[in-house]
Design a protein around this motif. Structure first.
Motif, PDB file in Angstrom:
ATOM      1  N   THR A  66      -8.682   9.982   0.064  1.00 15.43           N
ATOM      2  CA  THR A  66     -10.079  10.364   0.311  1.00 15.43           C
ATOM      3  C   THR A  66     -10.304  11.825  -0.027  1.00 15.43           C
TER       4      THR A  66
ATOM      5  N   TRP B 265       0.820  -1.213   0.000  1.00 12.49           N
ATOM      6  CA  TRP B 265       0.000   0.000   0.000  1.00 12.49           C
ATOM      7  C   TRP B 265       0.854   1.263   0.000  1.00 12.49           C
TER       8      TRP B 265
ATOM      9  N   THR C 193      -4.385   7.084   3.275  1.00 14.55           N
ATOM     10  CA  THR C 193      -5.816   6.880   3.080  1.00 14.55           C
ATOM     11  C   THR C 193      -6.561   8.210   3.109  1.00 14.55           C
TER      12      THR C 193
END
Length: 206
Positions: free
Chosen positions: A154, A126, A150
């Protein structure tokens, strides 16, 4: 765990040495001793296991032996039990000084060994870190980096497509009155006719 929490240090031979819970150290120690065995070894001051902890942290185990010979087992045990306990808890992903409990993670619970494997996968997959970067990072650093990435993705998606609230507001609410109007007029006011005409124009140009 808190990112940037105070490092864990032990004093041996008049010098301070850092006990860094790197992912490599965490995984190896859990594989050899299990988490419960590691915690018990700290409380019982098991010399063999503690020397192994020092070795994984890059501290020569012989320094521990010399310190015990110089000052006595009781003195060394009293001095080292605290930082060793912090280290063992860090291996388990627990910060004893963080008053805010960690949020519950939905889904199947992971063993410490599985958790360390998952963190390595996150770091190298990731996050795109090299294996060596992943091994040298602490669990707290990997988790914080993953959360940051993340959040970034977003934010980008929200900037491009709008938030879920905005998307919901863009969708017309098909009430009975609106359905009656569509039936009378023979058309849906929410339908993008300009977009359809532009698409047909592009098709003709091909």
């Amino acid at each position: 765990m808190r990112l940037g929490a105070d490092s864990i240090f032990v004093e041996l031979a008049g010098e301070a040495f850092e006990l860094r819970p790197s992912l490599r150290a965490c995984m190896r120690l859990v594989r050899r001793h299990q988490l419960n065995g590691l915690l018990s070894a700290v409380q019982d001051f098991n010399f063999t296991v503690i020397a192994d902890v020092f070795g994984e942290a890059g501290i020569k185990p012989s320094l521990l032996q010399r310190e015990i010979a110089a000052t006595g087992l009781g003195v060394v045990r009293n001095r080292l039990t605290g930082p060793l306990s912090e280290f063992a808890l860090a291996v388990a992903g627990i910060d004893p000084y963080d008053a805010k409990p960690a949020p519950a993670t939905p889904g199947e619970s992971l063993s410490p060994s599985e958790m360390h494997t998952r963190l390595f996968e996150i770091a190298t997959g990731w996050l795109g870190w090299t294996p060596e970067e992943a091994w040298n990072a602490t669990p707290a650093e990997i988790i914080a980096s993953k959360n940051g990435r993340t959040d970034l993705i977003t934010d980008i998606l929200k900037a491009v497509f709008g938030s879920s609230d905005q998307a919901a507001q863009a969708v017309p609410q098909y009430t009975e009155a609106l359905l009656d109007q569509i039936e009378r007029d023979g058309r849906d006011p929410a339908f993008d006719r300009a977009g359809l005409r532009a698409l047909k124009g592009k098709e003709r140009a091909l």
